[in-house]
Design a protein around this motif. Structure first.
Motif, PDB file in Angstrom:
ATOM      1  N   ALA A  13       0.823  -1.214   0.000  1.00 21.62           N
ATOM      2  CA  ALA A  13       0.000   0.000   0.000  1.00 21.62           C
ATOM      3  C   ALA A  13       0.855   1.261   0.000  1.00 21.62           C
ATOM      4  O   ALA A  13       0.343   2.354  -0.147  1.00 21.62           O
ATOM      5  CB  ALA A  13      -0.932   0.000   1.205  1.00 21.62           C
ATOM      6  N   MET A  14       2.174   1.090   0.212  1.00 23.71           N
ATOM      7  CA  MET A  14       3.039   2.271   0.334  1.00 23.71           C
ATOM      8  C   MET A  14       3.813   2.537  -0.947  1.00 23.71           C
ATOM      9  O   MET A  14       4.215   1.611  -1.638  1.00 23.71           O
ATOM     10  CB  MET A  14       4.061   2.042   1.451  1.00 23.71           C
ATOM     11  CG  MET A  14       3.543   2.378   2.818  1.00 23.71           C
ATOM     12  SD  MET A  14       4.542   1.543   4.041  1.00 23.71           S
ATOM     13  CE  MET A  14       5.934   2.628   4.138  1.00 23.71           C
ATOM     14  N   PRO A  15       4.060   3.834  -1.250  1.00 17.86           N
ATOM     15  CA  PRO A  15       4.921   4.133  -2.391  1.00 17.86           C
ATOM     16  C   PRO A  15       6.362   3.712  -2.061  1.00 17.86           C
ATOM     17  O   PRO A  15       6.797   3.846  -0.915  1.00 17.86           O
ATOM     18  CB  PRO A  15       4.851   5.651  -2.525  1.00 17.86           C
ATOM     19  CG  PRO A  15       3.838   6.130  -1.569  1.00 17.86           C
ATOM     20  CD  PRO A  15       3.587   5.045  -0.583  1.00 17.86           C
ATOM     21  N   LEU A  16       7.073   3.216  -3.079  1.00 16.05           N
ATOM     22  CA  LEU A  16       8.447   2.767  -2.865  1.00 16.05           C
ATOM     23  C   LEU A  16       9.346   3.889  -2.326  1.00 16.05           C
ATOM     24  O   LEU A  16      10.203   3.652  -1.470  1.00 16.05           O
ATOM     25  CB  LEU A  16       9.005   2.201  -4.182  1.00 16.05           C
ATOM     26  CG  LEU A  16      10.441   1.740  -4.184  1.00 16.05           C
ATOM     27  CD1 LEU A  16      10.720   0.741  -3.078  1.00 16.05           C
ATOM     28  CD2 LEU A  16      10.785   1.123  -5.527  1.00 16.05           C
TER      29      LEU A  16
ATOM     30  N   LYS B 136       0.318   5.725  -5.654  1.00 13.63           N
ATOM     31  CA  LYS B 136       1.654   5.491  -5.112  1.00 13.63           C
ATOM     32  C   LYS B 136       2.719   6.120  -6.011  1.00 13.63           C
ATOM     33  O   LYS B 136       3.650   6.755  -5.529  1.00 13.63           O
ATOM     34  CB  LYS B 136       1.896   3.982  -4.964  1.00 13.63           C
ATOM     35  CG  LYS B 136       1.019   3.355  -3.904  1.00 13.63           C
ATOM     36  CD  LYS B 136       1.379   1.908  -3.696  1.00 13.63           C
ATOM     37  CE  LYS B 136       0.701   1.022  -4.714  1.00 13.63           C
ATOM     38  NZ  LYS B 136       1.157  -0.364  -4.648  1.00 13.63           N
TER      39      LYS B 136
ATOM     40  N   TYR C 169      -1.436   7.153   3.226  1.00 17.82           N
ATOM     41  CA  TYR C 169      -1.428   6.347   1.999  1.00 17.82           C
ATOM     42  C   TYR C 169      -2.305   5.114   2.153  1.00 17.82           C
ATOM     43  O   TYR C 169      -3.032   4.730   1.243  1.00 17.82           O
ATOM     44  CB  TYR C 169      -0.006   5.925   1.617  1.00 17.82           C
ATOM     45  CG  TYR C 169       0.735   6.956   0.803  1.00 17.82           C
ATOM     46  CD1 TYR C 169       0.339   7.266  -0.493  1.00 17.82           C
ATOM     47  CD2 TYR C 169       1.821   7.634   1.321  1.00 17.82           C
ATOM     48  CE1 TYR C 169       1.008   8.220  -1.240  1.00 17.82           C
ATOM     49  CE2 TYR C 169       2.506   8.592   0.583  1.00 17.82           C
ATOM     50  CZ  TYR C 169       2.091   8.876  -0.700  1.00 17.82           C
ATOM     51  OH  TYR C 169       2.747   9.821  -1.423  1.00 17.82           O
ATOM     52  N   VAL C 170      -2.223   4.463   3.336  1.00 17.55           N
ATOM     53  CA  VAL C 170      -3.034   3.268   3.550  1.00 17.55           C
ATOM     54  C   VAL C 170      -4.523   3.630   3.499  1.00 17.55           C
ATOM     55  O   VAL C 170      -5.327   2.904   2.907  1.00 17.55           O
ATOM     56  CB  VAL C 170      -2.661   2.581   4.892  1.00 17.55           C
ATOM     57  CG1 VAL C 170      -3.656   1.485   5.224  1.00 17.55           C
ATOM     58  CG2 VAL C 170      -1.259   2.002   4.812  1.00 17.55           C
TER      59      VAL C 170
ATOM     60  N   THR D 266      -5.449   4.037  -0.090  1.00 23.67           N
ATOM     61  CA  THR D 266      -5.523   2.733  -0.746  1.00 23.67           C
ATOM     62  C   THR D 266      -6.792   1.989  -0.354  1.00 23.67           C
ATOM     63  O   THR D 266      -7.482   1.419  -1.206  1.00 23.67           O
ATOM     64  CB  THR D 266      -4.302   1.881  -0.354  1.00 23.67           C
ATOM     65  OG1 THR D 266      -3.132   2.675  -0.553  1.00 23.67           O
ATOM     66  CG2 THR D 266      -4.215   0.639  -1.191  1.00 23.67           C
TER      67      THR D 266
END
Lengths: 218, 240
Positions: free
Chosen positions: A65-68, B173, B211-212, B215
């Protein structure tokens, strides 16, 4: 019309080559580490009692779910904090990529293991093998043979993703080109060259994977 | 581990404002780029299914070129290289007169890149439809546009809702890469909070949680879409 100065590019080639070496090292190590850790995660998730599968699922889904970029920043912050001493950008990036890619690899490997017919495992256990032996000699070899193309495709993505180490200033191929571009005021030649190199490498790699896929499908 | 915790910092101005504006930028950037990616990706995906070899090859080359170059390199190409290669007046307009050039460059980079991935899914969706559907439509007098409009596109899109969901999540993302050209989206703002306060742990936790949440929201919305659009009679339509 702008004038291209390809001599600047030729002069920068040794420096860019060093960057490419770092990119390939990072890709190779993170690929080996990611597949190893991913295999362990996949097996534990399929074979251990609760709450182990749930914890692993949380890890995998959380990272996915996280950006790299955020993951790279996290490990850049966390690794020295945990070890209590500063480590280089390379180590922290390598750990970040290994942990991050393991989440993606483990999903591929889990699907691969689940694709092996149940009877194979049952027959192995019935013939007196222990669970680890059955995994090692019966299930995993069959699973990996079917997964090779997908694992390689994921590794091409990893190869492209390593360019993100730019954000922690590690001198990979792209960052090396970026340094030369701003030093010599030659962004056009540098970035077009970088794009061309990535395109040739990735296109031929995915062409190779496609041939492999056609062969293994037969 | 030596670390001074201070979660309160996240709710103090100006840092709370940083994070909120970061979320806004991430959402607007990703959604705008998605509109571009979905539109262009659909056109390219349809092009690849047309019998005309030339048209199909153009789309195939687009997909191959965009997929073979890392997204970060695309950001640099659109930001540093393309304005220089354009005619001077256009380049000047891009760099000077266009409001918020970094944002629009990021939209272009992200949207055009994601379009190649959407195109592959749309092509796969259309090609998965049994030939008989097209033949029946043609036999009943539809022309090619009508076949696509009434048969292939509706069925194709409904088949690929799950994979489009994951592309849609990826664009949120991937929008974090815009920080490299100076767009202050969520990850960039979290970094800014870190550099002002040295509370990196709290700042990155906030970004991770946000972010979670994004998502999860996308997943919930798309699951609704999936349920309403699933094609009866297919294996994916279990539980109905």
């Amino acid at each position: 019309m702008i004038e291209f100065d390809w001599d600047a590019l030729v002069r920068a080639l040794p420096f860019l080559a060093q960057g490419m070496v770092l990119t390939l090292e990072l890709t190779g190590l993170a690929m080996v580490g990611g597949i190893a850790l991913g295999t362990v995660l996949a097996i534990l998730r399929l074979s251990m009692p609760a709450p182990v599968p749930q914890i692993i699922a949380g890890y995998v889904n959380g990272l996915r779910a996280m950006p790299l970029i955020l993951v790279i920043f996290w490990f850049y912050l966390l690794v020295p904090l945990f070890l209590g001493r500063p480590v280089g950008a390379f180590s922290s990036a390598l750990i970040a990529f290994t942990m991050f890619e393991a989440a993606y690899y483990s999903e591929i490997i889990r699907a691969g293991i689940q694709g092996v017919p149940r009877g194979q495992l049952q027959a192995a256990l019935a013939s007196g093998m222990s669970y680890p032996q059955a995994m090692r000699y019966i299930v995993l070899p069959q699973a990996f043979r079917a997964m090779v193309p997908i694992l390689l495709t994921q590794s091409i993505i990893l190869f492209q993703d390593t360019s993100l180490v730019y954000v922690v200033g590690l001198r990979d191929f792209l960052t090396a080109a970026n340094i030369v571009a701003s030093r010599d005021q030659r962004p056009i030649e540098m970035y077009l060259f970088v794009a061309a190199v990535y395109l040739v490498l990735c296109a031929s790699a995915s062409f190779g994977v496609r041939i492999l896929q056609r062969k293994s499908a037969r | 581990m030596n670390y001074n915790w201070n979660w309160g910092i996240l709710f103090r101005e100006p840092f709370l404002g940083f994070l909120i504006s970061g979320v806004q930028t991430t959402l607007v950037l990703a959604l705008t780029a998605w509109v571009l990616a979905f539109t262009l990706g659909s056109v390219l995906g349809v092009m690849r299914t047309l019998p005309n070899r030339g048209v199909s090859a153009v789309a195939a080359v687009y997909v191959e070129v965009f997929r073979g170059i890392p997204l970060l390199v695309w950001f640099f190409l659109w930001f540093f290289v393309v304005p220089e290669l354009l005619p001077q007046t256009w380049g000047r307009w891009l760099k000077r007169d266009l409001p918020d050039p970094e944002f629009w460059t990021a939209v272009a980079a992200l949207g055009l890149y994601t379009a190649c991935r959407v195109a592959e899914q749309v092509r796969a969706g259309i090609q998965a439809i049994p030939r008989g559907q097209t033949m029946a439509a043609e036999a009943s007098g539809m022309n090619r546009v009508q076949v696509y409009r009434y048969i292939l596109l509706p069925l194709g899109y409904r088949r690929i809702v799950p994979v489009l969901t994951s592309e849609f999540m990826t664009i949120f993302k991937n929008s974090s890469l815009a920080l490299t050209i100076g767009v202050m989206e969520l990850t960039a703002q979290a970094r800014q909070v870190e550099s002002f306060t040295f509370q990196g742990f709290e700042a990155f936790t906030a970004a991770t949680v946000l972010y979670v949440v994004i998502t999860l929201t996308v997943t919930v919305i798309m699951r609704q879409v999936e349920q309403r659009t699933r094609i009866p009679g297919l294996l994916s339509a279990k539980g109905t």
